[in-house]
Design a protein around this motif. Sequence first.
Motif, PDB file in Angstrom:
ATOM      1  N   SER A  86      22.395 -74.614 -50.545  1.00 53.25           N
ATOM      2  CA  SER A  86      23.157 -74.711 -49.217  1.00 53.25           C
ATOM      3  C   SER A  86      22.224 -74.390 -48.268  1.00 53.25           C
ATOM      4  N   SER A  87      21.637 -73.266 -48.091  1.00 50.43           N
ATOM      5  CA  SER A  87      20.619 -72.926 -47.075  1.00 50.43           C
ATOM      6  C   SER A  87      19.584 -73.846 -46.930  1.00 50.43           C
ATOM      7  N   ARG A 134      22.108 -82.220 -51.683  1.00 49.95           N
ATOM      8  CA  ARG A 134      23.053 -83.227 -51.271  1.00 49.95           C
ATOM      9  C   ARG A 134      24.345 -82.887 -51.917  1.00 49.95           C
ATOM     10  N   LYS A 135      24.572 -82.649 -53.028  1.00 51.92           N
ATOM     11  CA  LYS A 135      25.668 -82.183 -53.828  1.00 51.92           C
ATOM     12  C   LYS A 135      26.299 -81.163 -53.308  1.00 51.92           C
ATOM     13  N   VAL A 136      25.477 -79.963 -53.122  1.00 50.46           N
ATOM     14  CA  VAL A 136      25.979 -78.548 -52.732  1.00 50.46           C
ATOM     15  C   VAL A 136      26.480 -78.905 -51.193  1.00 50.46           C
ATOM     16  N   VAL A 137      25.876 -79.743 -50.275  1.00 45.54           N
ATOM     17  CA  VAL A 137      26.082 -79.612 -48.899  1.00 45.54           C
ATOM     18  C   VAL A 137      27.462 -80.489 -48.792  1.00 45.54           C
ATOM     19  N   VAL A 138      27.609 -81.478 -49.654  1.00 37.68           N
ATOM     20  CA  VAL A 138      28.616 -82.310 -49.754  1.00 37.68           C
ATOM     21  C   VAL A 138      29.937 -81.416 -50.163  1.00 37.68           C
ATOM     22  N   GLY A 181      19.501 -76.858 -47.782  1.00 40.91           N
ATOM     23  CA  GLY A 181      19.864 -78.305 -47.428  1.00 40.91           C
ATOM     24  C   GLY A 181      20.299 -78.227 -46.091  1.00 40.91           C
ATOM     25  N   LEU A 182      20.944 -77.322 -45.390  1.00 44.54           N
ATOM     26  CA  LEU A 182      21.381 -77.290 -44.152  1.00 44.54           C
ATOM     27  C   LEU A 182      19.876 -77.003 -43.192  1.00 44.54           C
ATOM     28  N   ALA A 183      18.804 -76.226 -43.852  1.00 45.98           N
ATOM     29  CA  ALA A 183      17.664 -76.026 -42.862  1.00 45.98           C
ATOM     30  C   ALA A 183      17.190 -77.796 -42.654  1.00 45.98           C
ATOM     31  N   ALA A 184      16.706 -78.250 -43.973  1.00 42.19           N
ATOM     32  CA  ALA A 184      16.376 -79.734 -43.990  1.00 42.19           C
ATOM     33  C   ALA A 184      17.300 -80.414 -43.081  1.00 42.19           C
ATOM     34  N   LEU A 185      18.618 -80.576 -43.098  1.00 45.59           N
ATOM     35  CA  LEU A 185      19.382 -81.386 -42.017  1.00 45.59           C
ATOM     36  C   LEU A 185      19.034 -80.880 -40.567  1.00 45.59           C
ATOM     37  N   ARG A 186      18.912 -79.693 -40.107  1.00 45.20           N
ATOM     38  CA  ARG A 186      18.645 -79.455 -38.900  1.00 45.20           C
ATOM     39  C   ARG A 186      17.257 -80.127 -38.673  1.00 45.20           C
ATOM     40  N   ARG A 187      16.223 -79.901 -39.390  1.00 44.18           N
ATOM     41  CA  ARG A 187      14.901 -80.435 -39.145  1.00 44.18           C
ATOM     42  C   ARG A 187      14.956 -81.995 -39.014  1.00 44.18           C
ATOM     43  N   LEU A 188      15.744 -82.500 -39.863  1.00 46.10           N
ATOM     44  CA  LEU A 188      15.974 -84.030 -39.722  1.00 46.10           C
ATOM     45  C   LEU A 188      16.729 -84.563 -38.355  1.00 46.10           C
ATOM     46  N   LEU A 189      17.591 -83.682 -38.254  1.00 42.85           N
ATOM     47  CA  LEU A 189      18.724 -84.031 -36.874  1.00 42.85           C
ATOM     48  C   LEU A 189      17.999 -83.540 -35.689  1.00 42.85           C
ATOM     49  N   GLU A 190      17.287 -82.539 -35.663  1.00 42.26           N
ATOM     50  CA  GLU A 190      17.002 -81.782 -34.474  1.00 42.26           C
ATOM     51  C   GLU A 190      15.367 -81.566 -34.658  1.00 42.26           C
ATOM     52  N   PRO A 191      14.508 -82.612 -34.786  1.00 39.02           N
ATOM     53  CA  PRO A 191      12.969 -82.447 -34.826  1.00 39.02           C
ATOM     54  C   PRO A 191      12.292 -81.220 -34.075  1.00 39.02           C
ATOM     55  N   ASP A 192      12.774 -80.966 -33.126  1.00 39.54           N
ATOM     56  CA  ASP A 192      12.197 -80.063 -31.994  1.00 39.54           C
ATOM     57  C   ASP A 192      12.727 -78.541 -32.021  1.00 39.54           C
ATOM     58  N   CYS A 193      13.574 -78.381 -33.062  1.00 39.95           N
ATOM     59  CA  CYS A 193      14.278 -76.962 -33.289  1.00 39.95           C
ATOM     60  C   CYS A 193      13.522 -75.844 -33.448  1.00 39.95           C
ATOM     61  N   GLY A 211      27.979 -76.663 -62.386  1.00 38.39           N
ATOM     62  CA  GLY A 211      27.354 -75.847 -63.507  1.00 38.39           C
ATOM     63  C   GLY A 211      26.355 -75.061 -63.204  1.00 38.39           C
ATOM     64  N   ILE A 212      26.217 -74.397 -61.959  1.00 35.74           N
ATOM     65  CA  ILE A 212      25.121 -73.870 -61.465  1.00 35.74           C
ATOM     66  C   ILE A 212      25.513 -72.463 -60.857  1.00 35.74           C
ATOM     67  N   SER A 213      24.838 -71.309 -60.893  1.00 34.72           N
ATOM     68  CA  SER A 213      24.870 -70.229 -60.541  1.00 34.72           C
ATOM     69  C   SER A 213      25.418 -70.155 -59.022  1.00 34.72           C
ATOM     70  N   GLU A 214      25.966 -69.158 -58.481  1.00 31.13           N
ATOM     71  CA  GLU A 214      26.469 -68.886 -57.204  1.00 31.13           C
ATOM     72  C   GLU A 214      25.307 -68.575 -56.248  1.00 31.13           C
ATOM     73  N   GLY A 215      24.353 -68.123 -56.618  1.00 35.36           N
ATOM     74  CA  GLY A 215      23.020 -67.879 -56.074  1.00 35.36           C
ATOM     75  C   GLY A 215      22.380 -69.178 -55.739  1.00 35.36           C
ATOM     76  N   THR A 216      22.258 -69.967 -56.751  1.00 35.36           N
ATOM     77  CA  THR A 216      21.741 -71.378 -56.650  1.00 35.36           C
ATOM     78  C   THR A 216      22.556 -72.216 -55.514  1.00 35.36           C
ATOM     79  N   VAL A 217      23.691 -71.916 -55.599  1.00 37.82           N
ATOM     80  CA  VAL A 217      24.625 -72.786 -54.809  1.00 37.82           C
ATOM     81  C   VAL A 217      24.283 -72.333 -53.284  1.00 37.82           C
ATOM     82  N   LYS A 218      24.235 -71.100 -53.033  1.00 32.89           N
ATOM     83  CA  LYS A 218      23.692 -70.277 -51.800  1.00 32.89           C
ATOM     84  C   LYS A 218      22.332 -70.818 -51.441  1.00 32.89           C
ATOM     85  N   SER A 219      21.329 -70.732 -52.269  1.00 35.13           N
ATOM     86  CA  SER A 219      20.112 -71.280 -51.978  1.00 35.13           C
ATOM     87  C   SER A 219      20.130 -72.608 -51.524  1.00 35.13           C
TER      88      SER A 219
END
Length: 187
Positions: A149-150, A118-122, A152-164, A139-147
């Motif tokens: 983010s990816s 949530r923090k990364v997505v915000v 979090g966005l995938a989870a949001l897609r599943r939540l918002l578009e359950p049939d995606c 206070g985390i690595s850039e790779g962790t941010v990317k992970s």
Amino acid sequence: MKRAEHEASYSAFVVSRQDHLRRIAYALCGSWHDADDLLQVALTKLYTAWPRVADGNPEAYVRSILMRANIDAYRLRGRRVRTARLDAAGDPAAATGLPVDERDALVQGVQRLPEMQRKVVVLRHWLGLDVHETARELGISEGTVKSHSSRGLAALRRLLEPDCDEGRPAGPARADRERAGVTHPSS
């Protein structure tokens, strides 16, 4: 700079950025009451540090305080209170241009994400910080941010578009989960 000048510049900063910072606090904790408390803590700490940070980037300093204060509050509470009610005066998703019901679903979806996602997505997608800035603030690595983010966005897609997932072929791992009755990946 004299004390009166410090106080005047601090007051000007707070007046100009308070609503924006309040929306950030809401996006972090999910409750307007908690957001107000969080912002009050952050602005109090900013006031004491103002002579040092006034010439730098005070907004980044406040965001950092908000993040840390939210973690502290979460640890003290032992549980997180999640609400997705929006008041008309401070809708954090209003800038998206989406209809109210879609904004409400988006805010609810963001609040259902694990805390770090949530923090990364915000920070990345709501506030538009780049990967490096987000990593530094959390206070985390850039790779962790990317992970995060990816995921979090995938989870949001599943939540918002359950049939995606319906149009995709079922790979071996997905087919195994479906046979086992598991509808989403465990990690």
